[in-house]
Each structure stands twice: as structure tokens, then as C-alpha cells.
Design a protein around this motif. Structure first.
Motif, PDB file in Angstrom:
ATOM      1  N   GLY A   1       6.786  68.141  16.596  1.00 45.93           N
ATOM      2  CA  GLY A   1       5.827  67.014  18.009  1.00 45.93           C
ATOM      3  C   GLY A   1       4.598  67.217  17.360  1.00 45.93           C
ATOM      4  O   GLY A   1       3.929  66.305  18.286  1.00 45.93           O
ATOM      5  N   ALA A   2       4.201  67.336  16.267  1.00 39.03           N
ATOM      6  CA  ALA A   2       2.425  67.775  16.321  1.00 39.03           C
ATOM      7  C   ALA A   2       2.061  67.370  14.399  1.00 39.03           C
ATOM      8  O   ALA A   2       0.917  67.235  14.176  1.00 39.03           O
ATOM      9  CB  ALA A   2       2.085  69.303  16.020  1.00 39.03           C
ATOM     10  N   GLY A   3       3.024  66.664  14.391  1.00 40.05           N
ATOM     11  CA  GLY A   3       3.077  66.182  13.288  1.00 40.05           C
ATOM     12  C   GLY A   3       2.566  66.461  11.545  1.00 40.05           C
ATOM     13  O   GLY A   3       2.682  66.368  10.581  1.00 40.05           O
ATOM     14  N   LEU A   4       3.174  68.021  12.082  1.00 45.05           N
ATOM     15  CA  LEU A   4       3.394  69.005  10.970  1.00 45.05           C
ATOM     16  C   LEU A   4       4.864  68.103  10.302  1.00 45.05           C
ATOM     17  O   LEU A   4       4.658  68.139   8.851  1.00 45.05           O
ATOM     18  CB  LEU A   4       4.526  70.392  11.760  1.00 45.05           C
ATOM     19  CG  LEU A   4       2.891  70.973  12.051  1.00 45.05           C
ATOM     20  CD1 LEU A   4       3.285  72.164  12.747  1.00 45.05           C
ATOM     21  CD2 LEU A   4       1.766  71.702  11.173  1.00 45.05           C
ATOM     22  N   GLY A   5       5.675  67.850   9.914  1.00 46.95           N
ATOM     23  CA  GLY A   5       7.036  67.486   9.466  1.00 46.95           C
ATOM     24  C   GLY A   5       6.522  66.078   8.795  1.00 46.95           C
ATOM     25  O   GLY A   5       6.101  66.748   7.319  1.00 46.95           O
ATOM     26  N   ARG A   6       5.466  65.412   9.402  1.00 48.05           N
ATOM     27  CA  ARG A   6       4.981  64.619   8.099  1.00 48.05           C
ATOM     28  C   ARG A   6       4.192  64.576   6.967  1.00 48.05           C
ATOM     29  O   ARG A   6       4.363  64.363   6.209  1.00 48.05           O
ATOM     30  CB  ARG A   6       4.401  63.527   9.157  1.00 48.05           C
ATOM     31  CG  ARG A   6       4.286  61.421   8.443  1.00 48.05           C
ATOM     32  CD  ARG A   6       3.469  60.965   9.024  1.00 48.05           C
ATOM     33  NE  ARG A   6       3.501  59.761   8.619  1.00 48.05           N
ATOM     34  CZ  ARG A   6       3.836  58.646   8.977  1.00 48.05           C
ATOM     35  NH1 ARG A   6       3.553  57.964  10.184  1.00 48.05           N
ATOM     36  NH2 ARG A   6       3.225  57.895   7.879  1.00 48.05           N
TER      37      ARG A   6
END
Length: 145
Positions: A85-90
Motif C-alpha cells: 500500500g506504500a507503492g513498494l511493489g511498483r
């Protein structure tokens, strides 16, 4: 994001943490033995990890195989649930795809649940030039939801 660091140093990868997540939580990874997984890491073209800055603990991971010239396969991408949910995957996938030697490559992957994320990064259904031979049932059971 400032609480995290994304790094492609293969020596920094926490093999035990990656194995723990992939063997227990990833639908695509539970067929492997630890020996198979270690060989995959040893033979990987590129490895990227996500680390908490404060503790240094690895909380995300991605692995790629490649011919090193024009073609690469993205696999074993995950971010631990409590860090999502913090943009880490992207950011993790962007580091793998765009911020390294494979930025101009044709990339492939298999996923059954993250199509929206990968679409934002340029992935789409294959065109008429792509075919695939599925893995043999002898390779191991596939635990797909």
C-alpha cells in the motif's frame, strides 16, 4: 517510501526471508524445494530487494532470468503484506525493469492476481508473435488459486 531502500546488490538478498515467503505464502512458489530455490537464485540474471532503512530487514523481492541481450523474465515478485500500500511493489518492479541493464528488453511474466499493477508498468496480453509451452506435470504441482 523514505522508510525503505530498493537495492539490486545480490549479496544483500536475504535468502531465508525470500524462501520463507515464497514457500509459505506465494501460490506460485510452493512447489519448489529449498535446493531448487537456491539454484534459481544462484543462476538469476538479476535480484532486487526492498529493505526497511531502519532495520535493514528485507520486506520485498524480485528475481529475473535473461539472455542478457534482449529478453528477460520477471518472477517471484512479492512485498510482505504489512508493507503493501506504500507503492513498494511498483517501485520494486520499476527498479528491475527500468533502472538496470534490461531497460530496453522484452519482459515476460506470469501472474494470476496482479494484472492492474503490471499494466501500469507496460505489460499487456501477448500479441500473435508469442507462444508458450506449459511446464511438464513432472516439474511439480502448481498451487494456483
Amino acid at each position: 517510501m523514505s522508510a525503505y531502500e530498493i537495492d539490486d546488490d545480490p549479496a544483500r538478498i536475504d535468502r531465508d526471508a525470500a524462501w520463507a515467503f515464497l514457500s509459505q505464502h506465494a501460490y506460485w512458489g510452493r512447489w519448489r524445494t529449498r535446493e531448487v530455490f537456491d539454484r534459481q537464485l544462484d543462476r538469476a540474471w538479476r535480484l532486487v530487494g526492498v529493505y526497511e532503512r531502519e532495520s535493514g530487514r528485507m520486506v520485498g523481492f524480485a528475481r529475473a532470468t535473461s539472455d542478457g541481450e534482449a529478453l528477460a523474465y520477471l518472477g517471484d515478485v512479492y512485498v510482505e503484506p504489512e508493507h503493501r500500500g506504500a507503492g513498494l511493489g511498483r517501485a520494486l518492479v520499476t527498479k528491475m525493469l527500468e533502472e538496470g541493464p534490461g531497460a530496453d528488453f522484452r519482459w515476460m511474466l506470469h501472474t494470476s492476481d496482479m494484472h492492474p499493477l503490471y499494466a501500469k508498468l507496460g505489460f499487456r496480453a501477448p500479441d500473435h508473435t508469442y507462444m508458450e509451452r506449459p511446464a511438464s506435470p513432472n516439474l511439480g504441482p502448481r498451487l494456483v488459486p
